[in-house]
Design a protein around this motif. Structure first.
Motif, PDB file in Angstrom:
ATOM      1  N   ASP A  21       0.504  -1.677  -0.231  1.00 46.07           N
ATOM      2  CA  ASP A  21      -0.266  -0.016  -0.082  1.00 46.07           C
ATOM      3  C   ASP A  21       0.904   1.465  -0.052  1.00 46.07           C
ATOM      4  O   ASP A  21       0.137   2.281  -1.028  1.00 46.07           O
ATOM      5  N   LEU A  22       2.102   1.047   1.073  1.00 46.40           N
ATOM      6  CA  LEU A  22       2.998   2.346   0.841  1.00 46.40           C
ATOM      7  C   LEU A  22       3.261   2.894  -0.953  1.00 46.40           C
ATOM      8  O   LEU A  22       3.790   3.431  -0.829  1.00 46.40           O
ATOM      9  N   ARG A  24       1.873   1.738  -4.117  1.00 48.69           N
ATOM     10  CA  ARG A  24       1.805   2.627  -4.123  1.00 48.69           C
ATOM     11  C   ARG A  24       1.437   3.780  -4.689  1.00 48.69           C
ATOM     12  O   ARG A  24       0.959   4.244  -5.321  1.00 48.69           O
ATOM     13  N   VAL A  25       1.253   4.439  -3.296  1.00 49.16           N
ATOM     14  CA  VAL A  25       0.907   5.948  -2.524  1.00 49.16           C
ATOM     15  C   VAL A  25       2.303   6.537  -2.809  1.00 49.16           C
ATOM     16  O   VAL A  25       1.945   7.548  -3.725  1.00 49.16           O
ATOM     17  N   ALA A  26       3.489   5.702  -2.622  1.00 46.32           N
ATOM     18  CA  ALA A  26       4.849   6.986  -3.263  1.00 46.32           C
ATOM     19  C   ALA A  26       4.873   6.607  -4.075  1.00 46.32           C
ATOM     20  O   ALA A  26       5.694   8.052  -4.940  1.00 46.32           O
ATOM     21  N   LEU A  28       2.919   6.779  -6.865  1.00 46.22           N
ATOM     22  CA  LEU A  28       2.209   8.162  -7.265  1.00 46.22           C
ATOM     23  C   LEU A  28       2.862   9.423  -7.114  1.00 46.22           C
ATOM     24  O   LEU A  28       2.450  10.485  -7.783  1.00 46.22           O
ATOM     25  N   GLY A  29       2.462   9.710  -5.870  1.00 41.61           N
ATOM     26  CA  GLY A  29       3.284  10.995  -5.236  1.00 41.61           C
ATOM     27  C   GLY A  29       4.376  11.223  -6.062  1.00 41.61           C
ATOM     28  O   GLY A  29       4.677  12.575  -6.586  1.00 41.61           O
ATOM     29  N   VAL A 294      -1.479   6.049   5.701  1.00 40.72           N
ATOM     30  CA  VAL A 294      -1.210   5.649   3.961  1.00 40.72           C
ATOM     31  C   VAL A 294      -2.260   5.326   3.461  1.00 40.72           C
ATOM     32  O   VAL A 294      -3.050   4.609   2.992  1.00 40.72           O
ATOM     33  N   ALA A 297      -4.151   8.128   2.037  1.00 41.41           N
ATOM     34  CA  ALA A 297      -3.712   8.697   1.034  1.00 41.41           C
ATOM     35  C   ALA A 297      -4.147   8.023  -0.295  1.00 41.41           C
ATOM     36  O   ALA A 297      -4.283   8.081  -0.868  1.00 41.41           O
ATOM     37  N   ASN A 298      -4.410   6.322  -0.203  1.00 37.03           N
ATOM     38  CA  ASN A 298      -4.677   5.893  -0.738  1.00 37.03           C
ATOM     39  C   ASN A 298      -6.127   4.884  -1.394  1.00 37.03           C
ATOM     40  O   ASN A 298      -6.717   5.087  -2.160  1.00 37.03           O
ATOM     41  N   ALA A 301      -5.998   7.914  -3.731  1.00 34.24           N
ATOM     42  CA  ALA A 301      -4.952   8.379  -5.223  1.00 34.24           C
ATOM     43  C   ALA A 301      -4.714   9.110  -6.248  1.00 34.24           C
ATOM     44  O   ALA A 301      -3.832   9.819  -6.840  1.00 34.24           O
ATOM     45  N   ARG A 357     -13.056  13.037  -4.895  1.00 36.38           N
ATOM     46  CA  ARG A 357     -12.919  12.062  -4.128  1.00 36.38           C
ATOM     47  C   ARG A 357     -13.793  11.283  -4.372  1.00 36.38           C
ATOM     48  O   ARG A 357     -13.633   9.858  -4.214  1.00 36.38           O
TER      49      ARG A 357
END
Length: 446
Positions: A21-22, A24-26, A28-29, A294, A297-298, A301, A357
């Motif tokens: 999960d981290l 995925r977020v990281a 895209l960020g 996390v 953010a998911n 995202a 969202r």
């Protein structure tokens, strides 16, 4: 009303792989921050900072992290498909496609609808032909290519997962070998259009690594990272591949469009690198506050990814509207403004996420059943709908939204496509995917 991020975080099962999960977020960020940085906007139009300052292209070897997102996608798709197969009586292909596509396409089609309305209004009012506005209408849809490729990965998950379960690493090796063969045909054989096959082979090979991770078969990430990095360095140093792992304006060869064997090697090194960090970062993710962040953010995202360029363009438009001169890209004044632009773009992205969202929120069905669309013909209907969505989204990323009323077209592989046609394909495909579940409902076990 959906559960809050705090509720979801508090009820996370111990078996969940939080590191995925981290990632995925990281990933895209990182892409969002990279786009904000690379956009070299001036009164002459929108350029690329990496073209203005070529030595910065080496940064793409760390910041071109889209392979990590596709790797994570392979892991998630394997788990999701297997879970659905265990819980469902009957075929699951249409149900799998629809469940994955809903969360991806709903926010995407809303984004396209809003920007199409803006482009039409600007053109009707005579404001869509300026240098900056025209560049904006082209730029804003370019990141949609990633969604088109992701749709293909979703559609091909079941057959490729079957190959993985039978052949393991050999299935990945076959895809990597096919990518190498395509580049050989392209550069040594001069075979026209052969290079476009690597949109499939390169990205699906990275996706296949996610299957291997799901089964615990990435046991030597250090060796994987070293092999990928060595391969990428050798290919760039001695082959026809450019240094940048993202596309550069005016390049005869791009590592991204279409993807090359060098980009696959880059993806392999990144996968190995992030796997090396799995244990230490995993311990950090056990902290309740970190994990809540996390989870939150998911949940947004994809919305943030879709709207981040809109936020960036709005910041530049506000700067011009306030009479603040746009400095020469990469100059001292330009660099001094970077932190302010980033903070403003991040704040505006948060506002846009708050507005849109809701379209990313999962669509839930009735308890005890899932509208899987497993009736006769629903699987082919869902596959056809996915293919149309894929072509529509890729076409729109190529054409942009400028010149809607003039029939402006661009080439998608070998075929001309217009923005209205691309939008029509995406909408038509979406309807087919949705209707693939109307034949009958499938009971879930338990």
């Amino acid at each position: 009303m959906g559960a809050s991020a705090s509720d979801i975080a508090a009820h996370t099962p111990a078996t969940r792989d939080r590191y995925v999960d981290l990632l995925r977020v990281a990933s895209l960020g990182t892409v969002i921050a990279g786009h904000w940085l690379m956009a070299a906007v001036s009164t002459d139009g929108i350029g690329n900072l990496l073209a203005v300052v070529p030595p910065l292209q080496v940064l793409t070897w760390a910041l071109q992290v889209m392979p990590v997102f596709f790797f994570v996608g392979g892991f998630s798709h394997a788990l999701s498909y297997r879970s659905l197969a265990r819980r469902t009586d009957g075929p699951v292909y249409a149900a799998f496609l629809r469940a994955r596509l809903r969360r991806l396409l709903r926010p995407t089609l809303v984004f396209v609808g809003v920007w199409t309305a803006a482009a039409l209004a600007a053109q009707l009012l005579g404001g869509g032909g300026g240098r900056l506005s025209g560049a904006a209408f082209r730029l804003v849809t370019q990141p949609l290519w990633f969604i088109g490729i992701y749709l293909a990965m979703v559609a091909l998950t079941p057959p490729l997962l079957t190959l993985h379960e039978r052949y393991g690493w050999a299935a990945f090796g076959a895809l990597a070998g096919a990518a190498a063969a395509v580049d050989l045909l392209r550069f040594a054989g001069g075979v026209p259009y052969a290079e476009f096959l690597n949109f499939a082979f390169v990205w699906l090979a990275v996706h296949q690594l996610g299957f291997l991770r799901a089964d615990g078969r990435l046991r030597r990430p250090g060796a994987l990272a070293a092999a990928g990095l060595a391969g990428a360095v050798a290919l760039v140093a001695y082959g026809p591949y450019p240094l940048s792992m993202v596309g550069m304006p005016g390049e005869k060869v791009s590592n991204m469009a279409p993807p090359t064997l060098a980009l696959l090697a880059h993806g392999i090194w990144l996968v190995g690198a992030v796997e090396l960090l799995r244990a230490p970062v995993g311990a950090w993710l056990d902290r309740p506050g970190v994990w809540r962040g996390v989870v939150a953010a998911n949940g947004v995202a994809m919305t943030a990814f879709l709207w981040h360029l809109t936020a960036m363009l709005a910041v530049y438009a506000a700067q011009l509207g306030l009479g603040i001169a746009l400095p020469e890209p990469a100059g001292a004044a330009w660099w001094a403004q970077v932190p302010v632009r980033f903070l403003a773009a991040a704040a505006l992205t948060c506002v846009l996420v708050a507005v849109f969202r809701r379209f990313e929120a999962p669509v839930t069905g009735s308890a005890g059943s899932a509208s899987s669309g497993a009736g006769p013909g629903s699987g082919p209907r869902a596959a056809l709908g996915t293919a149309l969505c894929l072509l529509g989204v890729l076409g729109l990323s190529t054409t942009g939204l400028g010149g809607l009323l003039e029939g402006h077209s661009a080439t998608l592989i070998a075929l001309p496509v217009t923005a209205p046609a691309a939008i029509g394909m995406a909408l038509g495909g979406w309807l087919l995917v949705e209707r693939s579940g109307t034949s009958r409902r499938v009971r879930l076990r338990g």
